[in-house]
Structures are given as structure tokens and as C-alpha cells.
Write a protein that holds these residues in place. Structure first.
Motif, PDB file in Angstrom:
ATOM      1  N   GLN A  34       0.813  -1.212   0.000  1.00 39.20           N
ATOM      2  CA  GLN A  34       0.000   0.000   0.000  1.00 39.20           C
ATOM      3  C   GLN A  34       0.849   1.266   0.000  1.00 39.20           C
ATOM      4  OE1 GLN A  34      -3.233  -0.806  -0.473  1.00 39.20           O
ATOM      5  NE2 GLN A  34      -2.342  -2.855  -0.311  1.00 39.20           N
ATOM      6  N   ALA A  35       0.391   2.251  -0.751  1.00 38.99           N
ATOM      7  CA  ALA A  35       1.044   3.559  -0.763  1.00 38.99           C
ATOM      8  C   ALA A  35       0.968   4.168   0.627  1.00 38.99           C
ATOM      9  CB  ALA A  35       0.369   4.485  -1.765  1.00 38.99           C
ATOM     10  N   GLY A  36       2.065   4.724   1.091  1.00 44.36           N
ATOM     11  CA  GLY A  36       2.087   5.404   2.370  1.00 44.36           C
ATOM     12  C   GLY A  36       2.248   4.511   3.579  1.00 44.36           C
ATOM     13  N   PHE A  37       2.269   3.199   3.370  1.00 46.05           N
ATOM     14  CA  PHE A  37       2.431   2.282   4.505  1.00 46.05           C
ATOM     15  C   PHE A  37       3.808   2.462   5.113  1.00 46.05           C
ATOM     16  CE2 PHE A  37       4.209  -1.787   5.962  1.00 46.05           C
ATOM     17  CZ  PHE A  37       3.412  -1.977   7.066  1.00 46.05           C
ATOM     18  N   GLN A  38       3.880   2.527   6.444  1.00 41.89           N
ATOM     19  CA  GLN A  38       5.146   2.647   7.158  1.00 41.89           C
ATOM     20  C   GLN A  38       5.519   1.392   7.939  1.00 41.89           C
ATOM     21  OE1 GLN A  38       5.353   6.104   9.686  1.00 41.89           O
ATOM     22  NE2 GLN A  38       4.897   7.507   8.020  1.00 41.89           N
ATOM     23  N   SER A  39       4.597   0.908   8.765  1.00 41.14           N
ATOM     24  CA  SER A  39       4.927  -0.246   9.604  1.00 41.14           C
ATOM     25  C   SER A  39       3.658  -0.875  10.157  1.00 41.14           C
ATOM     26  CB  SER A  39       5.841   0.162  10.767  1.00 41.14           C
ATOM     27  OG  SER A  39       5.166   1.040  11.644  1.00 41.14           O
ATOM     28  N   ALA A  40       3.835  -2.090  10.653  1.00 39.70           N
ATOM     29  CA  ALA A  40       2.741  -2.797  11.318  1.00 39.70           C
ATOM     30  C   ALA A  40       3.337  -3.669  12.409  1.00 39.70           C
ATOM     31  CB  ALA A  40       1.965  -3.653  10.328  1.00 39.70           C
ATOM     32  N   ALA A  41       2.586  -3.857  13.473  1.00 42.05           N
ATOM     33  CA  ALA A  41       3.020  -4.721  14.570  1.00 42.05           C
ATOM     34  C   ALA A  41       1.821  -5.487  15.108  1.00 42.05           C
ATOM     35  CB  ALA A  41       3.650  -3.895  15.690  1.00 42.05           C
ATOM     36  N   LEU A  42       2.083  -6.718  15.484  1.00 44.29           N
ATOM     37  CA  LEU A  42       1.100  -7.552  16.170  1.00 44.29           C
ATOM     38  C   LEU A  42       1.601  -7.704  17.592  1.00 44.29           C
ATOM     39  CD1 LEU A  42      -1.376  -9.480  16.091  1.00 44.29           C
ATOM     40  CD2 LEU A  42       0.248 -11.301  15.517  1.00 44.29           C
ATOM     41  N   MET A  43       0.781  -7.304  18.546  1.00 46.67           N
ATOM     42  CA  MET A  43       1.210  -7.323  19.941  1.00 46.67           C
ATOM     43  C   MET A  43       0.261  -8.147  20.794  1.00 46.67           C
ATOM     44  SD  MET A  43       2.649  -3.431  20.310  1.00 46.67           S
ATOM     45  CE  MET A  43       1.075  -2.637  20.289  1.00 46.67           C
ATOM     46  N   ALA A  44       0.854  -8.862  21.757  1.00 47.91           N
ATOM     47  CA  ALA A  44       0.076  -9.633  22.731  1.00 47.91           C
ATOM     48  C   ALA A  44       0.204  -8.953  24.091  1.00 47.91           C
ATOM     49  CB  ALA A  44       0.589 -11.067  22.813  1.00 47.91           C
ATOM     50  N   ALA A  45      -0.891  -8.876  24.790  1.00 51.47           N
ATOM     51  CA  ALA A  45      -0.894  -8.250  26.115  1.00 51.47           C
ATOM     52  C   ALA A  45      -0.109  -9.093  27.109  1.00 51.47           C
ATOM     53  CB  ALA A  45      -2.334  -8.092  26.613  1.00 51.47           C
ATOM     54  N   GLY A  55       1.950  -2.529  37.958  1.00 55.47           N
ATOM     55  CA  GLY A  55       1.006  -1.469  38.307  1.00 55.47           C
ATOM     56  C   GLY A  55       0.151  -1.004  37.148  1.00 55.47           C
ATOM     57  N   ALA A  56      -0.022  -1.863  36.137  1.00 52.41           N
ATOM     58  CA  ALA A  56      -0.837  -1.516  34.965  1.00 52.41           C
ATOM     59  C   ALA A  56      -2.237  -2.111  35.111  1.00 52.41           C
ATOM     60  CB  ALA A  56      -0.184  -2.051  33.696  1.00 52.41           C
ATOM     61  N   SER A  57      -3.163  -1.557  34.388  1.00 49.23           N
ATOM     62  CA  SER A  57      -4.511  -2.112  34.342  1.00 49.23           C
ATOM     63  C   SER A  57      -4.509  -3.355  33.462  1.00 49.23           C
ATOM     64  CB  SER A  57      -5.482  -1.091  33.750  1.00 49.23           C
ATOM     65  OG  SER A  57      -5.506   0.071  34.532  1.00 49.23           O
ATOM     66  N   PRO A  58      -5.409  -4.306  33.723  1.00 50.52           N
ATOM     67  CA  PRO A  58      -5.508  -5.469  32.841  1.00 50.52           C
ATOM     68  C   PRO A  58      -5.858  -5.014  31.420  1.00 50.52           C
ATOM     69  CG  PRO A  58      -6.771  -5.817  34.846  1.00 50.52           C
ATOM     70  CD  PRO A  58      -6.346  -4.380  34.842  1.00 50.52           C
ATOM     71  N   ALA A  59      -5.299  -5.696  30.453  1.00 57.32           N
ATOM     72  CA  ALA A  59      -5.591  -5.364  29.055  1.00 57.32           C
ATOM     73  C   ALA A  59      -7.047  -5.686  28.746  1.00 57.32           C
ATOM     74  CB  ALA A  59      -4.674  -6.137  28.124  1.00 57.32           C
ATOM     75  N   GLU A  60      -7.669  -4.849  27.944  1.00 60.29           N
ATOM     76  CA  GLU A  60      -9.063  -5.082  27.573  1.00 60.29           C
ATOM     77  C   GLU A  60      -9.197  -6.113  26.468  1.00 60.29           C
ATOM     78  OE1 GLU A  60     -11.147  -1.453  26.829  1.00 60.29           O
ATOM     79  OE2 GLU A  60     -10.401  -0.522  28.658  1.00 60.29           O
ATOM     80  N   THR A  61      -8.116  -6.376  25.759  1.00 62.57           N
ATOM     81  CA  THR A  61      -8.111  -7.370  24.692  1.00 62.57           C
ATOM     82  C   THR A  61      -6.736  -8.024  24.665  1.00 62.57           C
ATOM     83  OG1 THR A  61      -8.542  -7.715  22.329  1.00 62.57           O
ATOM     84  CG2 THR A  61      -7.383  -5.723  22.924  1.00 62.57           C
ATOM     85  N   PRO A  62      -6.661  -9.297  24.297  1.00 61.03           N
ATOM     86  CA  PRO A  62      -5.369  -9.978  24.336  1.00 61.03           C
ATOM     87  C   PRO A  62      -4.439  -9.645  23.162  1.00 61.03           C
ATOM     88  CG  PRO A  62      -7.075 -11.491  23.643  1.00 61.03           C
ATOM     89  CD  PRO A  62      -7.750 -10.211  24.017  1.00 61.03           C
ATOM     90  N   THR A  63      -4.982  -9.127  22.079  1.00 59.44           N
ATOM     91  CA  THR A  63      -4.182  -8.912  20.874  1.00 59.44           C
ATOM     92  C   THR A  63      -4.459  -7.539  20.297  1.00 59.44           C
ATOM     93  OG1 THR A  63      -4.414 -11.279  20.420  1.00 59.44           O
ATOM     94  CG2 THR A  63      -3.538  -9.924  18.648  1.00 59.44           C
ATOM     95  N   LEU A  64      -3.391  -6.856  19.906  1.00 58.84           N
ATOM     96  CA  LEU A  64      -3.504  -5.526  19.325  1.00 58.84           C
ATOM     97  C   LEU A  64      -2.687  -5.484  18.034  1.00 58.84           C
ATOM     98  CD1 LEU A  64      -4.647  -2.646  19.936  1.00 58.84           C
ATOM     99  CD2 LEU A  64      -2.402  -2.134  20.901  1.00 58.84           C
ATOM    100  N   VAL A  65      -3.289  -4.977  16.979  1.00 63.44           N
ATOM    101  CA  VAL A  65      -2.590  -4.732  15.718  1.00 63.44           C
ATOM    102  C   VAL A  65      -2.405  -3.227  15.612  1.00 63.44           C
ATOM    103  CG1 VAL A  65      -2.729  -4.896  13.197  1.00 63.44           C
ATOM    104  CG2 VAL A  65      -3.640  -6.757  14.621  1.00 63.44           C
ATOM    105  N   VAL A  66      -1.174  -2.801  15.337  1.00 64.32           N
ATOM    106  CA  VAL A  66      -0.872  -1.378  15.183  1.00 64.32           C
ATOM    107  C   VAL A  66      -0.312  -1.180  13.786  1.00 64.32           C
ATOM    108  CG1 VAL A  66       0.500   0.569  16.011  1.00 64.32           C
ATOM    109  CG2 VAL A  66      -0.376  -1.128  17.643  1.00 64.32           C
TER     110      VAL A  66
END
Length: 114
Positions: A34-45, A55-66
Motif C-alpha cells: 500500500q502507498a504510504g504504509f510505514q509499519s505494522a506490529a502484532l502485539m500480545a498483552a 502497576g498496569a490495568s488489565p488489558a481489555e483485549t489480548p491482541t492488538l494490531v498497530v
């Protein structure tokens, strides 16, 4: 100005192990075209125990795509593309889309290269 989209997803029952291959084999390759694409990450809580220990709050979802694009217009064009239709259709078979959040990157810092 760079934009980010954070996409919270939760695997359907018994499908967690399919999220990483979907990202690596379907989603990321489609994004790279894609034009303008810079980066992507798949993250697990972190686990709830680790979240509590730091001292963090529990994650609201187990997986995040950025994903990062140069502009919102380029990200929107990606959403209208056949690549997106295919890639997002593939994840809908294995995960629920919980929420997504758009961000404008105001300032960023990266590590110095050697």
C-alpha cells in the motif's frame, strides 16, 4: 503527518494460534503493497499477573494490531482496496474485531543507530 490505527482483536475459541500466521502471511504482506504504509506490529498483552506486578490495568483485549501510514487518506485507501478485503476477511474467520482507534503521531523518538 504520520497516523496510527490500533485494532483490538480477540481470537474466536480455539483460534488463538492462527492469529500470528494470519498477520505474518496475509495481513502484513498486503499492507506492504500500500502507498504510504510505514509499519505494522502484532502485539500480545502481558498476562494479568505481569500487568498487576508493574502497576498496569488489565488489558481489555489480548491482541492488538498497530499500523502506521503517512496519512489518513492513504490508510482509508487501503481499507477500500481488494488487499484489505482479502486480509480482513481472513481475520474475521479467526477473531472478533473489538475496537479500533485512530491516532495522529505528534512526536516520536527512536533509538540512535550505531
Amino acid at each position: 503527518m504520520t497516523i496510527e490505527l490500533h485494532i483490538a482483536i480477540t481470537a474466536r475459541e480455539g483460534m488463538q494460534e492462527r492469529i500470528e500466521p494470519w498477520f505474518d502471511e496475509v495481513f502484513a504482506p498486503a499492507l506492504r503493497r500500500q502507498a504510504g504504509f510505514q509499519s505494522a506490529a502484532l502485539m500480545a498483552a502481558y498476562s494479568d499477573a505481569v500487568q498487576e506486578a508493574i502497576g498496569a490495568s488489565p488489558a481489555e483485549t489480548p491482541t492488538l494490531v498497530v499500523i502506521r501510514f503517512d496519512t489518513e487518506q492513504q490508510r482509508a485507501a487501503w481499507v477500500e482496496s481488494d488487499d484489505h478485503t482479502h486480509a480482513w476477511g481472513a481475520v474475521e474467520e479467526i477473531a472478533h474485531h473489538r475496537a479500533h482507534y485512530g491516532w495522529t503521531v505528534l512526536s516520536a523518538s527512536e533509538s540512535a543507530s550505531d
